[in-house]
Enzyme design. Structure first.
Site, mmCIF file in Angstrom:
data_model
loop_
_atom_site.group_PDB
_atom_site.id
_atom_site.type_symbol
_atom_site.label_atom_id
_atom_site.label_comp_id
_atom_site.label_asym_id
_atom_site.label_seq_id
_atom_site.Cartn_x
_atom_site.Cartn_y
_atom_site.Cartn_z
ATOM 1 N N THR A 76 78.398 -143.835 69.201
ATOM 2 C CA THR A 76 76.925 -143.335 69.570
ATOM 3 C C THR A 76 76.853 -143.044 70.904
ATOM 4 O O THR A 76 77.460 -143.508 71.775
ATOM 5 C CB THR A 76 75.998 -144.337 69.276
ATOM 6 O OG1 THR A 76 76.149 -144.925 67.876
ATOM 7 C CG2 THR A 76 74.571 -143.970 69.456
ATOM 8 N N PHE A 106 74.670 -147.912 73.552
ATOM 9 C CA PHE A 106 74.426 -149.055 72.566
ATOM 10 C C PHE A 106 75.687 -149.482 72.024
ATOM 11 O O PHE A 106 75.893 -150.082 71.124
ATOM 12 C CB PHE A 106 73.525 -148.778 71.444
ATOM 13 C CG PHE A 106 72.100 -147.788 71.691
ATOM 14 C CD1 PHE A 106 71.288 -148.534 72.297
ATOM 15 C CD2 PHE A 106 71.982 -146.455 71.319
ATOM 16 C CE1 PHE A 106 70.197 -147.631 72.714
ATOM 17 C CE2 PHE A 106 71.025 -145.833 71.599
ATOM 18 C CZ PHE A 106 69.954 -146.610 72.269
ATOM 19 N N ILE A 107 76.564 -149.770 73.126
ATOM 20 C CA ILE A 107 78.193 -150.104 72.859
ATOM 21 C C ILE A 107 77.781 -152.028 72.800
ATOM 22 O O ILE A 107 77.634 -152.433 73.941
ATOM 23 C CB ILE A 107 79.036 -149.536 73.758
ATOM 24 C CG1 ILE A 107 78.983 -148.146 73.459
ATOM 25 C CG2 ILE A 107 80.465 -150.115 73.210
ATOM 26 C CD1 ILE A 107 79.017 -147.554 72.023
ATOM 27 N N GLY A 190 83.505 -149.793 55.532
ATOM 28 C CA GLY A 190 83.713 -151.154 55.512
ATOM 29 C C GLY A 190 82.963 -151.922 56.502
ATOM 30 O O GLY A 190 82.327 -153.044 56.295
ATOM 31 N N ARG A 192 79.634 -150.935 57.226
ATOM 32 C CA ARG A 192 78.318 -151.169 56.385
ATOM 33 C C ARG A 192 78.457 -152.311 55.475
ATOM 34 O O ARG A 192 77.298 -152.959 55.244
ATOM 35 C CB ARG A 192 78.252 -149.483 55.808
ATOM 36 C CG ARG A 192 77.548 -148.685 56.664
ATOM 37 C CD ARG A 192 77.560 -147.386 56.132
ATOM 38 N NE ARG A 192 77.558 -146.295 57.147
ATOM 39 C CZ ARG A 192 77.747 -145.007 57.138
ATOM 40 N NH1 ARG A 192 78.227 -144.659 56.090
ATOM 41 N NH2 ARG A 192 77.458 -144.307 58.356
ATOM 42 N N GLN A 228 50.883 -172.388 43.649
ATOM 43 C CA GLN A 228 51.591 -171.345 42.834
ATOM 44 C C GLN A 228 51.535 -169.972 43.594
ATOM 45 O O GLN A 228 52.964 -169.398 43.307
ATOM 46 C CB GLN A 228 50.902 -171.303 41.461
ATOM 47 C CG GLN A 228 51.600 -170.332 40.338
ATOM 48 C CD GLN A 228 50.953 -170.262 39.229
ATOM 49 O OE1 GLN A 228 49.819 -169.527 39.233
ATOM 50 N NE2 GLN A 228 51.531 -170.669 38.177
ATOM 51 N N GLU A 313 75.324 -148.957 62.369
ATOM 52 C CA GLU A 313 76.023 -148.528 61.268
ATOM 53 C C GLU A 313 75.497 -147.415 60.465
ATOM 54 O O GLU A 313 75.982 -147.108 59.222
ATOM 55 C CB GLU A 313 76.602 -149.770 60.208
ATOM 56 C CG GLU A 313 77.004 -151.010 61.229
ATOM 57 C CD GLU A 313 78.462 -150.798 61.370
ATOM 58 O OE1 GLU A 313 79.031 -149.446 61.415
ATOM 59 O OE2 GLU A 313 79.214 -151.601 61.869
ATOM 60 N N ARG A 325 73.010 -136.674 48.422
ATOM 61 C CA ARG A 325 74.144 -135.762 48.682
ATOM 62 C C ARG A 325 75.077 -136.147 47.614
ATOM 63 O O ARG A 325 75.520 -135.186 46.962
ATOM 64 C CB ARG A 325 74.606 -135.526 50.230
ATOM 65 C CG ARG A 325 73.903 -134.724 50.963
ATOM 66 C CD ARG A 325 74.479 -134.919 52.400
ATOM 67 N NE ARG A 325 73.663 -133.880 53.486
ATOM 68 C CZ ARG A 325 74.047 -133.831 54.635
ATOM 69 N NH1 ARG A 325 75.125 -134.588 55.063
ATOM 70 N NH2 ARG A 325 73.138 -132.977 55.440
#
Length: 333
Positions: A76, A106-107, A190, A192, A228, A313, A325
């Site tokens: 990213t 964002f690493i 993997g 994900r 309940q 991910e 798709r």
């Protein structure tokens, strides 16, 4: 633990993808942020095992598999998130080296990890111009931004990773030039599965906390678990999490056996499980009332940690795109 699915002959645990989701569900019951961090390490170790040369594997795998060294996955960028194929970080050939320029955002493990698996553009526009290159910490031209102040996942550091004429040996290329994006996508299937598992374990922890709290807490003359209406909410949470668990394990089996629709199932599982897990954790917070909002009870941390699982991910919107798709292609053939 650093290479759950890495073959035993390469020093890994040699477990299956089904084993992996069971393991990461159990780890995330304790802390989803740490479990996810270990999952990213596994992603990098798997890609190094599959695509790195013998020298790179010998140099890094033993340390990564034992978690003596840490690896970060750098795809990213500030200007390309879901549209990952539009990444702009470039690696230019200079003799027997690559010179990298650009930045990653964002690493996880940024500034802390010992090696960075970087997707960089070595060719033209589009996915076929992207290659995967390892950059070691301490390489001149490699620098890091400040640790990001995040809503959750505070158990692990997150930072920008920047390259300014960062020079690395050409032998640090993983596999073939121009194949990096295909390696990345294969690795993400993997990833994900694992991030879904990390959601599931934490959501189960939240449900268990809610049940324990409702057994002790009284209102209007009886324990909360005797109402309940609240029992029905527990039943719905349990049903959703069990459905998510079965779906995830089916997707893991398909990925392990290289079924033709494995990518679609990984995307469906990631979307369904992370959504169901966040909803269950949020409901568990609600069942705690005001106490759920307090740090002392541990519920609000789970909610904050799990929120990002619907984004990383591949966002859950992108998961829907992958599924749609694939579905349309199936009906065209």
């Amino acid at each position: 633990m650093g290479g759950v699915c890495v073959p035993e002959e390469n020093g890994g645990a040699g477990l299956t993808r089904l084993d992996s989701v069971l393991l990461f569900e159990a780890l995330s019951y304790g802390c989803p942020a740490i479990a996810a961090f270990v999952s990213i390490e596994n992603l990098c170790a798997g890609m190094i095992t599959a695509h790195a040369g013998e020298e790179l594997r010998a140099r890094w795998l033993p340390r990564l598999l034992a978690l003596e060294s840490l690896a970060s996955y750098c795809l990213t960028e500030p200007g390309s998130g879901s549209d990952a194929a539009a990444l702009a970080t470039r690696a230019t050939v200079d003799g027997n080296h690559y010179v990298l320029n650009g930045s990653k955002a964002f690493i996880s493990g940024g500034s802390v990890s010992d090696v960075y698996l970087v997707m960089a553009r070595t060719g033209g526009l589009g996915p076929k111009g992207i290659s995967a290159i390892l950059v070691e910490k301490g390489t001149p031209g490699l620098s890091f931004g400040a640790n990001e102040r995040k809503m959750g996942w505070n158990a692990q550091p997150t930072a920008q990773v920047m390259f300014d004429n960062c020079r690395v040996p050409a032998s640090n290329l993983l596999g073939e030039e121009g194949r990096g994006f295909s390696y990345a996508l294969a690795g993400l299937d993997g990833g994900r599965l694992n991030i879904a598992a990390c959601s599931l374990g934490a959501a189960q922890a939240a449900l268990d906390k809610a049940i324990a709290y409702m057994h002790e807490r009284k209102a209007f003359g009886q324990r909360l678990d005797q109402f309940q209406a609240l029992q029905f909410r527990l039943a719905d949470m349990e049903t959703q999490l069990q459905a998510a668990r079965v779906f995830l394990r089916q997707a893991a089996w398909k990925f392990e056996h290289k079924e033709h629709d494995a990518t679609k199932f990984c995307a469906m599982a990631k979307r369904f499980v992370t959504d169901a897990a966040f909803a269950a954790a949020n409901e568990a917070l609600q069942l705690h009332g005001g106490y759920g909002y307090l740090q002392d009870f541990g519920i609000e941390k789970i909610v904050r940690d799990l929120r990002v699982h619907q984004i990383l991910e591949g966002t859950n919107e992108v998961m829907r795109l992958i599924v749609a798709r694939a579905l349309l292609e199936e009906h065209e053939t």
